[in-house]
Motif scaffolding. Sequence first.
Motif, short mmCIF file in Angstrom:
data_model
loop_
_atom_site.label_atom_id
_atom_site.label_comp_id
_atom_site.label_asym_id
_atom_site.label_seq_id
_atom_site.Cartn_x
_atom_site.Cartn_y
_atom_site.Cartn_z
N ASP A 82 26.98 25.48 101.19
CA ASP A 82 27.72 25.50 102.46
C ASP A 82 28.54 24.22 102.63
O ASP A 82 29.69 24.26 103.07
N ALA A 83 27.93 23.08 102.30
CA ALA A 83 28.63 21.81 102.47
C ALA A 83 29.84 21.72 101.56
O ALA A 83 30.91 21.25 101.96
N ALA A 84 29.71 22.18 100.31
CA ALA A 84 30.85 22.16 99.39
C ALA A 84 31.94 23.12 99.85
O ALA A 84 33.13 22.84 99.71
N SER A 85 31.53 24.27 100.42
CA SER A 85 32.52 25.23 100.91
C SER A 85 33.34 24.62 102.04
O SER A 85 34.55 24.82 102.13
N GLU A 86 32.67 23.88 102.92
CA GLU A 86 33.38 23.25 104.04
C GLU A 86 34.40 22.21 103.54
O GLU A 86 35.43 22.00 104.17
N LYS A 87 34.10 21.59 102.41
CA LYS A 87 35.02 20.61 101.84
C LYS A 87 36.12 21.27 101.02
O LYS A 87 37.06 20.61 100.59
N GLY A 88 35.97 22.58 100.78
CA GLY A 88 36.91 23.28 99.92
C GLY A 88 36.81 22.84 98.48
O GLY A 88 37.78 22.91 97.72
N SER A 89 35.65 22.39 98.08
CA SER A 89 35.46 21.83 96.75
C SER A 89 34.65 22.77 95.86
O SER A 89 33.90 23.62 96.34
N ARG A 90 34.81 22.60 94.57
CA ARG A 90 33.97 23.29 93.61
C ARG A 90 32.64 22.55 93.47
O ARG A 90 32.60 21.33 93.55
N LEU A 91 31.59 23.30 93.27
CA LEU A 91 30.26 22.70 93.29
C LEU A 91 29.53 22.93 91.98
O LEU A 91 29.56 24.02 91.42
N PHE A 92 28.86 21.87 91.53
CA PHE A 92 27.95 21.98 90.39
C PHE A 92 26.61 21.43 90.85
O PHE A 92 26.51 20.25 91.20
N VAL A 93 25.59 22.26 90.88
CA VAL A 93 24.27 21.82 91.34
C VAL A 93 23.45 21.41 90.13
O VAL A 93 23.33 22.16 89.16
#
Length: 439
Positions: A82-93
């Motif tokens: 959710d936090a990455a979506s709000e930043k409009g960023s791609r996420l790697f966990v």
Amino acid sequence: MSKSTSKKHNKAVIGFVATSANLAKLTQSIVDATSEGYQVLVTPDSTISDRELEFVVKLDPQLVSLVPSADERGPPYLRLVDAASEKGSRLFVYHVDDSQFDSNDIESDSLRMGNANNATIRTNNESLRNEEKTIAAIPAHNEEKTVGEVVRDAVAYVDEVLVIDDGSSDETPAVARAAGATVIEHERNRGYGGALNTAFREADERGATTLVTLDADGQHNAADIPALVEHQRETDASIVVGSRFVDGATCNAPLYRRFGIKVINVLTNLSMGVVRSESWVSDTQSGFRAYDRQAIQSLAADNTIGDQMSASTDILYHAHHYNYRIEEIPIRVEYDVEDANSANPISHGWNLVSNILRTVERERPMTALGVPGFLATVVGVMFGYLFVVQYLTNGQLPVGIAVLCALFTLAGMFACFTGIILHSMNRVLEPNVGTVSQR
């Protein structure tokens, strides 16, 4: 910040879950990630203290951001999504309990980068939203001789195998665990439907996107699992039934059993109001099925699915009520297996028919009571006409005809009125569940 560092920073957001056990590795991994120019998100689990977390975030306040748990946004990995979506960023966990951060992994072609809803995750412990996860569920009651082989075969095709042990008195749970299954044990025998209900709830809690159910006695071939899953995803059907009676299927069931199942198939389809051949379910009693996420969730919440063998039919009624799309593919079924289902076919069939009749009466009162009541009333009127004709012709009162006239007329009118009342009550009490469009 240099241009090269800024370029790396825009590639992805690295997400870490902070725990008390991984604090040392986490610190080093964050240092490595920020040195490569990646922005870092950190979210806590329940084991880490606020003081420890503050220390981690202070490693690089410009690049390390805290995603708190106080907002109750769900499991740790979903909070990162959710936090990455709000930043409009791609996420790697990255899960540092398994291995430390390595920027080469981010560059690897084998790791798919995308938007936050398609995040890549390096862990075996939790699943991300929209990550495909297939679970096989095997209801089992005293199946110690066969369940091990069924589990070993299924493990190769799914992410997790659940064995729902339905109060077995033998070594079924131990054998299933040894074969690689996660075992959910009922304290008492609740029946096939009870085991399925548990399977739906467990699959829902585990975030399964596809649930495949199959029998523990070895009659189903686990090698057919990929075909069910692939067909479900290709057609977007909510339920895919592995059928014994469509073209391409192989089944060596005894003739009497095939006949009985086909009778039940006809009654079940008619009770759902299905008359078109393209909507007909050819194998309503098959336990080899694949369910999508939507079906898993709605079935997990449905407390009307019976505990006994009639659950297979109840699930189809559920799908029909929600207008779920049902598809069928051919499967291979082997009845010449040791300790196959030995339920008495007569009592089993009678229980299924009784359940169908009860369901029709409850769900379709105008069909179950209104139509027969109307026909009985017509017959009563005809007897009344004969009574009048004979009285006028012979001058005698035909008592037998008068009794039949009264019996059919009163019973028919009572059935008609009861059907109308029940139909009206169903319309008033029907929950506003919305309509799922036919896909």
